[in-house]
Design a protein around this motif. Structure first.
Motif, short mmCIF file in Angstrom:
data_model
loop_
_atom_site.label_atom_id
_atom_site.label_comp_id
_atom_site.label_asym_id
_atom_site.label_seq_id
_atom_site.Cartn_x
_atom_site.Cartn_y
_atom_site.Cartn_z
N ALA A 7 -7.33 -88.11 18.01
CA ALA A 7 -6.66 -87.33 18.87
C ALA A 7 -7.02 -87.31 20.15
CB ALA A 7 -6.85 -85.71 17.70
N PRO A 8 -5.86 -86.66 20.80
CA PRO A 8 -6.17 -86.17 22.22
C PRO A 8 -7.22 -85.32 22.71
CG PRO A 8 -3.60 -86.27 21.63
CD PRO A 8 -4.36 -86.24 20.54
N ALA A 9 -7.79 -85.24 23.16
CA ALA A 9 -9.38 -84.65 24.19
C ALA A 9 -8.69 -82.99 23.99
CB ALA A 9 -9.85 -85.20 25.15
N GLY A 10 -9.91 -82.95 24.03
CA GLY A 10 -9.55 -81.03 23.85
C GLY A 10 -8.59 -80.55 22.81
N THR A 11 -7.65 -81.06 22.30
CA THR A 11 -6.60 -80.76 21.20
C THR A 11 -7.56 -80.13 19.40
OG1 THR A 11 -5.93 -82.91 20.37
CG2 THR A 11 -5.32 -82.01 22.09
N SER A 12 -7.07 -79.24 18.29
CA SER A 12 -7.30 -78.76 17.85
C SER A 12 -6.37 -79.32 16.67
CB SER A 12 -7.61 -77.42 17.73
OG SER A 12 -8.62 -76.72 18.73
N GLY A 13 -7.04 -79.62 15.66
CA GLY A 13 -5.81 -79.30 14.42
C GLY A 13 -5.41 -78.12 13.71
N VAL A 14 -3.97 -78.18 13.51
CA VAL A 14 -3.08 -76.77 13.26
C VAL A 14 -2.75 -77.37 12.12
CG1 VAL A 14 -1.67 -76.68 14.68
CG2 VAL A 14 -2.33 -74.68 14.12
N ALA A 15 -2.85 -76.02 10.73
CA ALA A 15 -1.53 -76.61 9.85
C ALA A 15 -0.96 -74.84 9.35
CB ALA A 15 -2.24 -76.93 8.78
N LEU A 61 2.75 -54.94 -5.37
CA LEU A 61 3.56 -55.04 -3.99
C LEU A 61 2.84 -56.70 -3.94
CD1 LEU A 61 4.23 -53.27 -1.22
CD2 LEU A 61 2.92 -54.79 -0.83
N ASN A 62 4.37 -57.31 -3.28
CA ASN A 62 2.85 -58.43 -2.86
C ASN A 62 3.62 -58.62 -1.18
OD1 ASN A 62 1.36 -60.35 -4.37
ND2 ASN A 62 2.96 -59.55 -6.02
N PHE A 63 2.68 -59.68 -0.27
CA PHE A 63 3.01 -59.34 0.98
C PHE A 63 3.45 -60.67 1.08
CE2 PHE A 63 -0.27 -55.87 1.23
CZ PHE A 63 0.22 -55.05 1.85
N ARG A 64 4.09 -60.68 2.13
CA ARG A 64 4.88 -62.12 2.94
C ARG A 64 3.86 -62.20 3.55
NH1 ARG A 64 9.75 -65.00 4.23
NH2 ARG A 64 9.83 -65.26 6.14
N ASP A 65 3.25 -63.40 4.10
CA ASP A 65 2.19 -63.34 5.53
C ASP A 65 2.30 -64.33 5.67
OD1 ASP A 65 0.43 -62.73 7.18
OD2 ASP A 65 -0.67 -60.94 5.64
N LEU A 66 1.03 -65.04 6.78
CA LEU A 66 0.93 -65.98 7.22
C LEU A 66 -0.28 -65.95 7.93
CD1 LEU A 66 2.28 -68.88 7.67
CD2 LEU A 66 2.96 -68.09 10.35
N ASP A 67 -1.05 -66.94 7.52
CA ASP A 67 -1.99 -67.56 8.45
C ASP A 67 -2.54 -68.90 8.73
OD1 ASP A 67 -3.49 -65.36 7.36
OD2 ASP A 67 -3.97 -66.71 5.27
N LEU A 68 -2.64 -69.06 9.65
CA LEU A 68 -3.50 -70.40 10.90
C LEU A 68 -4.41 -71.63 10.13
CD1 LEU A 68 -1.30 -70.75 14.09
CD2 LEU A 68 -0.81 -71.29 11.99
N LEU A 69 -4.62 -73.09 9.76
CA LEU A 69 -5.80 -73.36 9.09
C LEU A 69 -5.94 -74.13 10.33
CD1 LEU A 69 -8.41 -74.46 7.58
CD2 LEU A 69 -7.14 -75.92 7.34
N ALA A 70 -6.74 -74.21 11.16
CA ALA A 70 -7.19 -75.01 12.19
C ALA A 70 -8.16 -75.43 12.29
CB ALA A 70 -7.34 -74.00 13.29
N ALA A 71 -8.62 -76.53 12.80
CA ALA A 71 -9.94 -77.20 13.61
C ALA A 71 -10.01 -77.71 14.08
CB ALA A 71 -9.89 -78.30 11.98
N GLY A 72 -11.63 -78.35 15.28
CA GLY A 72 -12.02 -78.87 15.97
C GLY A 72 -12.41 -77.76 17.05
N PRO A 73 -12.54 -78.06 18.25
CA PRO A 73 -12.76 -77.03 19.37
C PRO A 73 -12.25 -75.92 19.71
CG PRO A 73 -11.81 -79.36 20.35
CD PRO A 73 -11.65 -79.32 18.68
N VAL A 74 -11.58 -75.55 18.89
CA VAL A 74 -10.52 -73.86 18.42
C VAL A 74 -11.51 -73.38 17.15
CG1 VAL A 74 -8.78 -73.83 16.63
CG2 VAL A 74 -9.15 -72.24 18.54
N ALA A 75 -12.20 -73.84 16.44
CA ALA A 75 -13.11 -73.75 15.25
C ALA A 75 -13.90 -73.46 15.93
CB ALA A 75 -13.39 -74.65 14.39
N ALA A 76 -15.21 -73.90 17.54
CA ALA A 76 -15.77 -73.29 17.98
C ALA A 76 -15.88 -72.52 18.57
CB ALA A 76 -16.30 -74.81 18.89
#
Length: 537
Positions: free
Chosen positions: A65-73, A215-230
């Motif tokens: 992965a390029p330096a300084g980037t974080s993984g995201v999904a 009642l159930n919510f329509r919602d969204l999260d992001l999973l991220a890894a790497g520098p942004v997790a720090a």
């Protein structure tokens, strides 16, 4: 015989009078905090020989992965959001930090807490930071698990009144110390082994994971890894070590802190509950495979953590947030399109004027928010009504969620009796940049509460989320809101007026009243819209 409500109210008032009077004296309304505790920091990644399962997974994912980037999904469905959390709890080997606004002890809340206790048993350091708004009913369980040497719980900006006191006492305290207690920690983030983070809109409750009956919510999260997790870990530490975060053991009654009883209750629940099928949910044996199924690959790109500082709750004159300012700046740079999906929408005129200028120069602006029928907070809808007309006049394409606009999962499905509600906080800029977080587009999020979110420069991820948002504009999920011109007869002759209408319903193609909302809801929204609540919504 139990004392009458009036007698209990008088007793509560007498107990609260000494500090209530102090709070009401000019210049004496100061924030209350617990004893100062020693600072703690996120656990650093150890040498290669001591890496955890999640450490090794991170190393494999970011190879090349390029330096300084974080993984995201994106974690789009409630099922994926729940199972990702459960899988990462099982895979964590060093630390788990959880920061959230609400934690209900329903099916998902008790299951997650039980798995966190099991993680603490195997030596993982677990820290849980809860806003104190919604802990009144559940404090005893959290106070009990806090007795575990590897599991700590702190309450942010806590009330003085605790379980054992009455709702009358808590209400009086809220009124007396309104300036402090009205400001809340609305952040939601999970950090695993310091290298992985989940940030988004979901609290911990069945409503967020497709498990609720009503009642159930329509919602969204992001999973991220790497520098942004720090960065996420560092932000958690600032909140955890702030003067606003008080150890629950300094607040709870001693009789509530019974770890063995809490452990038995959580174990009995996990063994007997059937709402979350054992065959499908991640377990210690299947967590790795479950995680790979939910997140087969991360996209590596620049990811920035946007977060308010904890001291925002103590600022009596704050008028904006760092997150709102960043999003406003990004909006000004748009060239083609802005997509917005947000639960609560109440914008100042200056912001709707900015959106009107965007539309004038050819930027397409589309928004999805709650209808009166789906909004879980009627007061929030009352603040949205005036914004709605101004957005339509500005040329914004506006949609409101239908009660049947559910997401669904592979194994978890909303009850037939459940209605949908929107809880997402998502903005997509030109299908290139993406924001997902806890910030609603309303005064409460911008001015009063602390918030968090991720800003992502990843066109493939932004395009994926944009496609999800576009599905929400389909008539199966939402009504389109428009202005319709009609002629009205007056004593001076006919004049033209514009009324708000809802279109796209196969049963009734044109509606002129808030669709599928009860008379009581309409009346309540009408009354609340006439109260001076704009700054509190």
């Amino acid at each position: 015989m139990r004392p009458s409500l009036a007698i209990r109210a008088r007793r509560a008032l007498v107990r609260l009078l000494p500090w209530t009077a102090a709070l009401l004296l000019p210049g004496c309304a100061t924030s209350w905090r617990g004893p100062r505790t020693a600072d703690e920091a996120a656990l650093a990644r150890p040498p290669l020989g001591e890496r955890t399962v999640l450490d090794h997974r991170l190393d494999r994912q970011r190879a090349g992965a390029p330096a300084g980037t974080s993984g995201v999904a994106a974690l789009a469905t409630g099922e994926d959001a729940l199972y990702a959390r459960l899988a990462m709890i099982e895979l964590a080997g060093r630390s788990i930090d959880v920061q959230t606004y609400i934690w209900d002890l329903d099916h998902s809340g008790r299951l997650i807490l039980g798995r966190l206790l099991a993680a603490a048993d195997r030596g993982v350091r677990v820290r849980v930071l809860l806003d104190d708004t919604a802990t009144f009913r559940n404090e005893r369980m959290f106070a009990a698990v806090d007795r575990h040497p590897n599991l700590q719980v702190r309450l942010f900006n806590p009330f003085r009144t605790r379980p054992g006191d009455t709702w009358v006492e808590r209400t009086i305290e809220f009124a007396a110390d309104f300036r402090r207690l009205n400001r809340r920690m609305h952040n939601k983030q999970w950090i695993f082994d310091g290298g992985w983070t989940i940030v988004g809109g979901r609290n911990v409750a069945d409503h967020y994971f497709l498990l609720a009956e009503d009642l159930n919510f329509r919602d969204l999260d992001l999973l991220a890894a790497g520098p942004v997790a720090a960065d996420s870990s560092a932000a958690f530490d600032r909140y955890w070590n702030s003067r606003w975060a008080v150890p629950i053991g300094d607040l709870a009654h001693a009789r509530d802190r019974r770890l063995a009883r809490a452990r038995r209750a959580l174990e009995r629940f996990e063994a007997s509950q059937e709402r979350i099928p054992y065959a499908s949910r991640p377990t210690p044996e299947t967590a790795g495979a479950a995680f790979d199924r939910i997140v087969p690959e991360l996209y590596w790109a620049p990811v920035e953590l946007l977060v308010d500082e904890p001291g925002k709750v103590g600022e009596s004159e704050s008028t904006t947030s760092v997150i709102a300012e960043r999003l406003r700046g990004e909006t000004a740079l748009l060239g083609e399109e802005l997509l917005v999906e947000v639960a609560y929408l109440a914008l100042p005129e200056a912001t709707t004027d900015e959106l009107a200028r965007l539309v004038e120069r050819g930027v397409r602006v589309r928004m999805l928010t709650n209808s009166l029928a789906t909004n879980d907070v009627v007061a929030a809808h009352s603040g949205y009504v005036s914004t709605r007309r101004r957005l339509l006049e500005a040329g914004v394409e506006l949609h409101e969620l239908r009660p049947g606009g559910h997401d669904t999962g592979r194994f978890l499905h909303p009850s037939r009796r459940s209605r949908a509600s929107l809880h997402s906080k998502v903005l997509v800029f030109d299908r290139r940049h993406l924001f997902v977080g806890s910030l609603n587009l309303d005064p409460r999020s911008v001015v009063l509460n602390t918030e968090i979110g991720l800003f992502v420069d990843a066109p493939p991820v932004a395009a994926e989320v944009a496609r999800r948002l576009e599905r929400g504009y389909d008539p199966a999920y939402s009504w389109k809101v428009e202005l319709q011109t009609q002629q009205v007869r007056t004593s001076g002759g006919p004049i033209e007026r514009q009324r708000v209408v809802w279109t796209g319903d196969p049963e009734r193609p044109l509606r002129t009243r808030e669709p599928r909302a009860s008379t009581w809801r309409r009346l309540l929204a009408w009354l609340l819209a006439r109260l001076p609540l704009e700054s509190q919504i």
